[in-house]
Write an enzyme that holds these catalytic residues in place. Sequence first.
Site, PDB file in Angstrom:
ATOM      1  N   ARG A   1      -4.756  11.055   4.703  1.00 14.95           N
ATOM      2  CA  ARG A   1      -3.462  11.492   4.618  1.00 14.95           C
ATOM      3  C   ARG A   1      -2.300  11.811   3.610  1.00 14.95           C
ATOM      4  O   ARG A   1      -2.006  12.214   2.510  1.00 14.95           O
ATOM      5  CB  ARG A   1      -2.764  11.632   6.018  1.00 14.95           C
ATOM      6  CG  ARG A   1      -1.516  13.045   5.469  1.00 14.95           C
ATOM      7  CD  ARG A   1      -0.583  12.438   6.707  1.00 14.95           C
ATOM      8  NE  ARG A   1       0.286  13.129   7.389  1.00 14.95           N
ATOM      9  CZ  ARG A   1       1.840  13.705   6.572  1.00 14.95           C
ATOM     10  NH1 ARG A   1       2.040  12.630   6.001  1.00 14.95           N
ATOM     11  NH2 ARG A   1       2.130  14.455   7.344  1.00 14.95           N
TER      12      ARG A   1
ATOM     13  N   CYS B   1      -5.761   7.889   9.379  1.00 17.39           N
ATOM     14  CA  CYS B   1      -5.969   7.352  11.270  1.00 17.39           C
ATOM     15  C   CYS B   1      -5.630   8.820  11.892  1.00 17.39           C
ATOM     16  O   CYS B   1      -4.831   9.319  11.525  1.00 17.39           O
ATOM     17  CB  CYS B   1      -4.847   6.562  10.910  1.00 17.39           C
ATOM     18  SG  CYS B   1      -5.286   5.099  10.577  1.00 17.39           S
TER      19      CYS B   1
ATOM     20  N   VAL C   1       7.236   7.905  17.392  1.00 17.36           N
ATOM     21  CA  VAL C   1       7.003   9.068  16.052  1.00 17.36           C
ATOM     22  C   VAL C   1       5.817   8.910  16.221  1.00 17.36           C
ATOM     23  O   VAL C   1       5.091  10.380  15.815  1.00 17.36           O
ATOM     24  CB  VAL C   1       7.264   7.058  15.300  1.00 17.36           C
ATOM     25  CG1 VAL C   1       7.056   7.797  13.224  1.00 17.36           C
ATOM     26  CG2 VAL C   1       8.378   6.496  14.333  1.00 17.36           C
TER      27      VAL C   1
ATOM     28  N   ASP D   1       4.268   1.016  12.616  1.00 23.42           N
ATOM     29  CA  ASP D   1       3.157   0.287  11.562  1.00 23.42           C
ATOM     30  C   ASP D   1       3.109  -0.962  12.323  1.00 23.42           C
ATOM     31  O   ASP D   1       2.230  -2.181  12.434  1.00 23.42           O
ATOM     32  CB  ASP D   1       3.239   0.396  10.638  1.00 23.42           C
ATOM     33  CG  ASP D   1       3.244   1.706   9.391  1.00 23.42           C
ATOM     34  OD1 ASP D   1       2.498   2.384  10.808  1.00 23.42           O
ATOM     35  OD2 ASP D   1       3.033   2.002   8.209  1.00 23.42           O
TER      36      ASP D   1
ATOM     37  N   LYS E   1       0.701  -1.081   0.359  1.00 22.97           N
ATOM     38  CA  LYS E   1      -0.090   0.285  -0.472  1.00 22.97           C
ATOM     39  C   LYS E   1       0.998   1.477   0.318  1.00 22.97           C
ATOM     40  O   LYS E   1       0.587   2.163  -0.916  1.00 22.97           O
ATOM     41  CB  LYS E   1      -1.114  -0.113   1.379  1.00 22.97           C
ATOM     42  CG  LYS E   1      -1.678   1.445   1.314  1.00 22.97           C
ATOM     43  CD  LYS E   1      -2.923   1.231   2.727  1.00 22.97           C
ATOM     44  CE  LYS E   1      -1.608   2.139   3.982  1.00 22.97           C
ATOM     45  NZ  LYS E   1      -1.711   2.989   4.061  1.00 22.97           N
ATOM     46  N   ASN E   2       1.907   1.346   0.695  1.00 22.66           N
ATOM     47  CA  ASN E   2       2.619   2.424   1.347  1.00 22.66           C
ATOM     48  C   ASN E   2       3.727   2.943   0.104  1.00 22.66           C
ATOM     49  O   ASN E   2       3.846   4.190  -0.076  1.00 22.66           O
ATOM     50  CB  ASN E   2       3.417   2.810   2.227  1.00 22.66           C
ATOM     51  CG  ASN E   2       2.422   2.771   3.463  1.00 22.66           C
ATOM     52  OD1 ASN E   2       1.897   3.305   3.446  1.00 22.66           O
ATOM     53  ND2 ASN E   2       2.905   2.292   4.801  1.00 22.66           N
TER      54      ASN E   2
ATOM     55  N   ARG F   1       0.261  14.477  12.114  1.00 23.06           N
ATOM     56  CA  ARG F   1       1.421  14.350  10.986  1.00 23.06           C
ATOM     57  C   ARG F   1       1.147  16.372   9.677  1.00 23.06           C
ATOM     58  O   ARG F   1       0.224  15.448   8.694  1.00 23.06           O
ATOM     59  CB  ARG F   1       0.997  13.507  10.314  1.00 23.06           C
ATOM     60  CG  ARG F   1       1.122  12.497  11.391  1.00 23.06           C
ATOM     61  CD  ARG F   1       0.580  11.036  10.260  1.00 23.06           C
ATOM     62  NE  ARG F   1      -1.002  10.510  10.454  1.00 23.06           N
ATOM     63  CZ  ARG F   1      -0.602   9.398   9.363  1.00 23.06           C
ATOM     64  NH1 ARG F   1       0.130   8.678   8.904  1.00 23.06           N
ATOM     65  NH2 ARG F   1      -2.180   9.456   9.398  1.00 23.06           N
TER      66      ARG F   1
ATOM     67  N   ARG G   1      -8.739  -0.685   4.701  1.00 21.77           N
ATOM     68  CA  ARG G   1      -7.114   0.545   4.082  1.00 21.77           C
ATOM     69  C   ARG G   1      -6.410  -0.175   3.665  1.00 21.77           C
ATOM     70  O   ARG G   1      -5.437   0.495   2.964  1.00 21.77           O
ATOM     71  CB  ARG G   1      -6.983   1.914   5.292  1.00 21.77           C
ATOM     72  CG  ARG G   1      -8.283   3.117   5.402  1.00 21.77           C
ATOM     73  CD  ARG G   1      -8.113   3.774   6.405  1.00 21.77           C
ATOM     74  NE  ARG G   1      -6.922   4.473   5.493  1.00 21.77           N
ATOM     75  CZ  ARG G   1      -6.319   5.363   6.267  1.00 21.77           C
ATOM     76  NH1 ARG G   1      -6.486   5.021   7.648  1.00 21.77           N
ATOM     77  NH2 ARG G   1      -5.203   5.468   5.323  1.00 21.77           N
TER      78      ARG G   1
END
Length: 417
Positions: free
Chosen positions: A92, A116, A326, A304, A22-23, A121, A396
Amino acid sequence: MDKIIIEGPNRLVGEVTISGSKNATLPILSAALLTNDWSTFYNVPKLRDIATMKALLLHIGAEIQEDGNTLKIRTKNIKSLEAPYELVKTMRASSLVLGPLLTRFKRAKVSLPGGCAIGARPLNLHLMALEKMGADIKIEGGYINTKADKLKGARIYFDISTVTGTENIMMAAALADGVTVLENAAQEPEVVELAEVLNKMGARIKGAGTDYITIEGVDSLRPITHTIMPDRIEAGTFMIAAGMTKGDVIIKNCPIQNLETLVMKLKETGVEIKAENGSVRVSGDAHIRSVDIKTLPYPGFPTDMQAQMMAMMGIANGLSVITENVFENRFMHVSELKRMGADIKIEGRNAIIKGRPLLSGAPVMATDLRASASLVLAGLAAGGITEISRVYHLDRGYERIEEKLAGLGAKIKRVKE
């Protein structure tokens, strides 16, 4: 609205294949805005966030053809330079269109983002970098309005390592005049993947994977064909699931080279991990040992994976401390895990977990993407019935997770609430 019901405890056994990342996919799809002919991407996961990005690109005027996990995109006839609130508020990463739109079309209007609720952020680092490159930026009515006749190369230092900031500016700098230098750049594998994609398109990027990246701007970029890398967070989630359930799982398409810190921690707990013929075999031990964890930007332990490891520590032998460095608000899963009997105490950025032999199934509610994964893992290892509501968060970032787990022997099903 769907919910997931799990009857535990389950022991997972069998084989599972990891989907595309996904990222990695989200910035790569945004990079398609930098060229005007058809680009083809394979191994694109079917996820809620990917659907949001496709909707955003279609709104802008992109043409999209889809066949299974293959996606073709052309951005020849762009009709809008605005990313509206209705789309951006749910994710985001929608802000990743800012750099490509501005550098190719000289202006962009992007809503301030959502996603989320795991902490602030802000996009201030993105905007700081674009201003240094000559962009005129105004924030009005919840929107970022930017314009620049031509972005100029600049030396940019990120006060905080930012993945989307690094990616956004890499894309913006690819078509800028001169050389852009990014210091304290994010080093995540997904940043490396985007740099590889941009270089295949004709960009000149060096240093991706380190904290010092240089981008020499070019006049134009060409379309490409590319296969998306496997999702390291999904892979890590299944590794923890195997360990928590004392299972024996072969994980195919597993990017173990990008999971070194997780692998080290899982081995400390007693989980056995072996690379075999391009796959990874994960075998759980009867007694899970407690470990301490501190999340850090890559190559440190990934934030994550923090919630999933907390679920595992909930049934470990002994006391463990998890420190979240983080995001400042990423312990929202704690209250739900406690509903299942987990013994967790929060002190600032630290979660102190006293492991118990068995958690108990309970009705719980997902609060964000990775929190929902932790509840699934807890349900697999718990005694009784666990009902997880608001699983749209799960959708997601995990493709057909209930089907994949069922294929490993889990008693799990998705139902309409």
